[in-house]
Scaffold this active site. Structure first.
Site, PDB file in Angstrom:
ATOM      1  N   LYS A  99      76.219  77.918  61.049  1.00  0.00           N
ATOM      2  CA  LYS A  99      75.308  77.647  60.119  1.00  0.00           C
ATOM      3  C   LYS A  99      75.393  78.985  59.262  1.00  0.00           C
ATOM      4  O   LYS A  99      75.565  80.062  59.725  1.00  0.00           O
ATOM      5  CB  LYS A  99      73.736  77.473  60.577  1.00  0.00           C
ATOM      6  N   ASP A 150      72.983  72.102  52.717  1.00  0.00           N
ATOM      7  CA  ASP A 150      71.595  71.874  53.925  1.00  0.00           C
ATOM      8  C   ASP A 150      70.682  72.188  52.897  1.00  0.00           C
ATOM      9  O   ASP A 150      70.880  71.997  51.553  1.00  0.00           O
ATOM     10  CB  ASP A 150      71.633  73.049  54.913  1.00  0.00           C
TER      11      ASP A 150
HETATM   12  P1  NDP Z   1      66.899  69.326  50.190  1.00  0.00           P
HETATM   13  O1  NDP Z   1      66.859  70.326  50.048  1.00  0.00           O
HETATM   14  O2  NDP Z   1      67.969  68.150  49.791  1.00  0.00           O
HETATM   15  O3  NDP Z   1      65.399  68.590  50.758  1.00  0.00           O
HETATM   16  C1  NDP Z   1      64.530  69.184  51.532  1.00  0.00           C
HETATM   17  C2  NDP Z   1      63.274  68.472  51.475  1.00  0.00           C
HETATM   18  O4  NDP Z   1      62.390  69.011  52.529  1.00  0.00           O
HETATM   19  C3  NDP Z   1      62.677  68.677  50.238  1.00  0.00           C
HETATM   20  O5  NDP Z   1      61.725  67.475  50.033  1.00  0.00           O
HETATM   21  C4  NDP Z   1      61.771  69.975  50.680  1.00  0.00           C
HETATM   22  O6  NDP Z   1      60.469  69.958  49.614  1.00  0.00           O
HETATM   23  C5  NDP Z   1      61.355  69.801  51.734  1.00  0.00           C
HETATM   24  N1  NDP Z   1      61.122  70.731  52.453  1.00  0.00           N
HETATM   25  C6  NDP Z   1      62.041  71.746  52.674  1.00  0.00           C
HETATM   26  N2  NDP Z   1      61.637  72.884  53.163  1.00  0.00           N
HETATM   27  C7  NDP Z   1      60.182  72.687  53.383  1.00  0.00           C
HETATM   28  C8  NDP Z   1      58.981  73.159  54.102  1.00  0.00           C
HETATM   29  N3  NDP Z   1      58.949  74.518  54.496  1.00  0.00           N
HETATM   30  N4  NDP Z   1      57.875  72.516  53.979  1.00  0.00           N
HETATM   31  C9  NDP Z   1      57.872  71.339  53.636  1.00  0.00           C
HETATM   32  N5  NDP Z   1      58.724  70.765  52.935  1.00  0.00           N
HETATM   33  C10 NDP Z   1      59.972  71.261  52.997  1.00  0.00           C
HETATM   34  O7  NDP Z   1      67.517  69.225  51.983  1.00  0.00           O
HETATM   35  P2  NDP Z   1      68.241  68.135  52.906  1.00  0.00           P
HETATM   36  O8  NDP Z   1      67.504  66.743  52.535  1.00  0.00           O
HETATM   37  O9  NDP Z   1      69.672  68.335  52.944  1.00  0.00           O
HETATM   38  O10 NDP Z   1      67.860  68.466  54.378  1.00  0.00           O
HETATM   39  C11 NDP Z   1      66.473  67.942  55.042  1.00  0.00           C
HETATM   40  C12 NDP Z   1      66.489  68.305  56.477  1.00  0.00           C
HETATM   41  O11 NDP Z   1      67.815  67.624  57.013  1.00  0.00           O
HETATM   42  C13 NDP Z   1      66.822  69.796  56.900  1.00  0.00           C
HETATM   43  O12 NDP Z   1      66.086  70.002  58.253  1.00  0.00           O
HETATM   44  C14 NDP Z   1      68.409  69.860  57.073  1.00  0.00           C
HETATM   45  O13 NDP Z   1      68.782  70.976  57.959  1.00  0.00           O
HETATM   46  C15 NDP Z   1      68.514  68.437  57.640  1.00  0.00           C
HETATM   47  N6  NDP Z   1      69.762  67.958  57.537  1.00  0.00           N
HETATM   48  C16 NDP Z   1      70.455  67.868  56.521  1.00  0.00           C
HETATM   49  C17 NDP Z   1      71.955  67.252  56.404  1.00  0.00           C
HETATM   50  C18 NDP Z   1      72.536  67.422  55.183  1.00  0.00           C
HETATM   51  O14 NDP Z   1      73.731  66.572  55.079  1.00  0.00           O
HETATM   52  N7  NDP Z   1      72.168  67.490  53.796  1.00  0.00           N
HETATM   53  C19 NDP Z   1      72.427  66.974  57.554  1.00  0.00           C
HETATM   54  C20 NDP Z   1      71.867  67.146  58.589  1.00  0.00           C
HETATM   55  C21 NDP Z   1      70.509  67.680  59.097  1.00  0.00           C
HETATM   56  P3  NDP Z   1      60.728  70.909  48.561  1.00  0.00           P
HETATM   57  O15 NDP Z   1      61.491  70.558  47.415  1.00  0.00           O
HETATM   58  O16 NDP Z   1      58.856  71.150  48.071  1.00  0.00           O
HETATM   59  O17 NDP Z   1      60.881  72.168  49.056  1.00  0.00           O
HETATM   60  O1  2IT Z   2      72.622  70.118  59.744  1.00  0.00           O
HETATM   61  C1  2IT Z   2      73.643  69.446  59.206  1.00  0.00           C
HETATM   62  O2  2IT Z   2      74.375  68.905  60.044  1.00  0.00           O
HETATM   63  C2  2IT Z   2      74.153  69.809  57.874  1.00  0.00           C
HETATM   64  N1  2IT Z   2      73.403  70.385  57.394  1.00  0.00           N
HETATM   65  C3  2IT Z   2      75.393  69.194  57.390  1.00  0.00           C
HETATM   66  C4  2IT Z   2      76.504  70.184  58.097  1.00  0.00           C
HETATM   67  C5  2IT Z   2      77.954  69.665  57.442  1.00  0.00           C
HETATM   68  O3  2IT Z   2      78.814  70.521  57.870  1.00  0.00           O
HETATM   69  O4  2IT Z   2      78.188  68.984  56.581  1.00  0.00           O
END
Ligand code: NDP
Ligand code: 2IT
Length: 450
Positions: A125, A165
């Site tokens: 990460k 992420d």
């Molecule tokens: P994005 O940046 O696209 O969206 C994040 C969302 O979560 C936004 O709505 C954001 O709101 C909210 N958020 C982030 N930090 C906070 C906080 N501290 N408090 C409240 N709301 C918060 O990210 P993703 O959708 O990609 O990621 C969301 C989650 O999924 C994370 O935990 C990530 O690690 C996990 N994840 C993502 C993957 C991927 O492929 N993208 C894969 C696996 C897991 P705001 O805009 O107000 O910050």
């Molecule tokens: O938490 C996760 O699994 C991710 N943010 C995606 C990682 C990746 O290499 O696609």
């Protein structure tokens, strides 16, 4: 003190200032007792002591310039946690809260998630405490270029393949890819989540959200249920939340909430995914904008939530999908969900439920899809992107989506089978942790002492 307790105590002492990492270590290690007891080779080979220590940790300065000509300095990181099963793989997070503890917890979880995918990828990460909110495209580009200038010596398609992420989506991956190509002269699959024009995979954007719902579908099927007509609560409004809502609609469910750090939407008619995508992917706006565009939506600012509570979890629902960030569901939130009849919690975000919340789900016997199993669809399709890049081919959306479905079913099956084997058939957290851990541990032993 037994082996697991000794290793946890060692981490407590050594990483006392890393609460999220400590939480993730406890969450995994405390479920491993049956596997550790049945396999003395793990203790003999010091597997736990080794697995909690990253193989390599890179930390660097990122200096960049705002549109006004002001010089800014951020900290960048890449944590190469474990390469027993393949090249390091995992996302980059750009968010002001990023620190060593958060990236170590994410890298640690990624080891077991990637093992569960069955796809030969190690765990990593990275990211930065840079805040992309309110920054222009040009500023984001300059930041990404400065970040990649520092990261380039440590990554490569067979070495370490970062992805997105929180705060890192297609736009950022594009700028990072351009910088890598410029610096190395190599046009290769060093990042995933790329634009389709330069090696991206169809269905990568949708993969985490879709995969999470596929995982929930398997849990429901095990109890003879499906999603038709079921009301669901989703948190977050980014990449994972958007495509979780989309797949829920496709399966006949009704997602009625989304949230961001400033507030939440309750939309009794069901979240309109086209409007949400316009607000988040095109306008990069806040959820107040969704409420402006969608008359049925009710917006509540976070300042109106009860202290220490996330109001999304007060929504009566059949299933809950936390898709925002770590520790967004605490014990009180979990009790509110249960009191309102929630039957299923399936985690799209990483470590969204704290230890009290997890205990509440397991005690109540509801369906619980733990993050490292339920959100593995994103990294899995990332690996499919690597495979397409390596072979210089492009697969159709249907091809990738059907592979994703198989992978998620397989992750569910191996988690459920392992949980049943160790006498706790409803505990998919234990099943997923043991199943992922044993593969990594066995590979580490076979590769000798490093
Ligand atoms: P994005 O940046 O696209 O969206 C994040 C969302 O979560 C936004 O709505 C954001 O709101 C909210 N958020 C982030 N930090 C906070 C906080 N501290 N408090 C409240 N709301 C918060 O990210 P993703 O959708 O990609 O990621 C969301 C989650 O999924 C994370 O935990 C990530 O690690 C996990 N994840 C993502 C993957 C991927 O492929 N993208 C894969 C696996 C897991 P705001 O805009 O107000 O910050
Ligand atoms: O938490 C996760 O699994 C991710 N943010 C995606 C990682 C990746 O290499 O696609």
């Amino acid at each position: 003190m037994d082996y697991i307790a000794r290793v946890i105590s060692g981490v407590e002492q050594k990483c006392a200032t890393e609460p999220e990492f400590l939480q993730a270590c406890k969450e995994v290690l405390e479920t491993l007792h049956p596997a550790i007891d049945a396999n003395p080779k793990y203790e003999k080979n010091c597997i736990l002591e080794r697995i909690v220590e990253p193989e390599r940790l890179v930390r660097f300065r990122v200096t960049w310039t705002t549109d006004e000509g002001e010089i800014k300095v951020n900290t960048g990181y890449r944590i190469q946690f474990n390469s027993a099963l393949g090249p390091y793989k995992g996302g980059l997070r750009f968010h002001p809260s990023v620190n060593l503890s958060i990236l170590k917890f994410l890298g640690f979880e990624q080891i077991f998630k990637n093992a569960l995918s069955g796809l030969s990828i190690g765990g990593a990460k990275g990211g930065s405490d840079f805040d992309p909110k309110g920054r222009s495209d040009a500023e984001i580009m300059r930041f990404c270029q400065a970040f990649m200038t520092n990261l380039v010596p440590f990554i490569g398609p067979r070495v370490d393949v970062p992805a997105g992420d929180i705060g890192v989506g297609g736009r950022e991956i594009g700028y990072l890819f351009g910088a890598y190509k410029h610096l190395t002269r190599h046009y290769e699959g060093v990042l995933t989540g790329k634009n389709l024009l330069f090696g991206g995979s169809l269905a990568r954007t949708e993969a985490t959200g879709y995969g999470c719902v596929y995982f929930a579908e398997s849990m429901l099927a095990s109890r003879g249920e499906d999603f038709k007509g079921k009301v669901c609560a989703v948190s977050g409004s980014g990449n994972v939340a958007i495509y979780c809502c989309e797949k829920l609609h496709q399966l006949g469910a009704k997602p009625v909430t989304v949230s961001d750090s400033t507030g939440m939407i309750y939309d009794p008619e069901g979240i309109d995914v086209a409007v949400l995508r316009q607000v988040k992917e095109v306008e990069y706006a806040r959820l107040t904008r969704y409420a402006e565009l969608r008359p049925s939506a009710q917006y509540t600012p976070a300042s109106d939530y009860a202290p220490g509570r996330h109001k999304v979890w007060d929504t009566p629902c059949y299933a809950a999908f936390p898709c925002a960030t770590q520790n967004e569901v605490n014990g009180a939130d979990a009790q509110a969900l249960l009191a309102n009849g929630c039957q299923c919690v399936c985690e799209g975000a990483n470590m969204p439920s704290d230890m009290d919340a997890i205990k509440a789900y397991l005690d109540a016997g509801i369906m619980y899809g733990p993050a490292k199993a339920a959100n593995a669809g994103g990294v899995s399709v990332s690996q499919l992107e690597m495979a397409q890049n390596a072979n210089m081919v492009h697969w159709t959306f249907e091809d990738v989506d059907s592979k994703l479905k198989d992978i998620m079913r397989n992750i569910y099956q191996r988690s459920a089978t392992t949980a049943a084997k160790y006498g706790q058939p409803n505990n998919l957290l234990m099943g997923a942790n043991i199943s992922g851990f044993c593969e990594v541990a066995d590979a580490m032993i076979a590769q000798g002492q490093y």
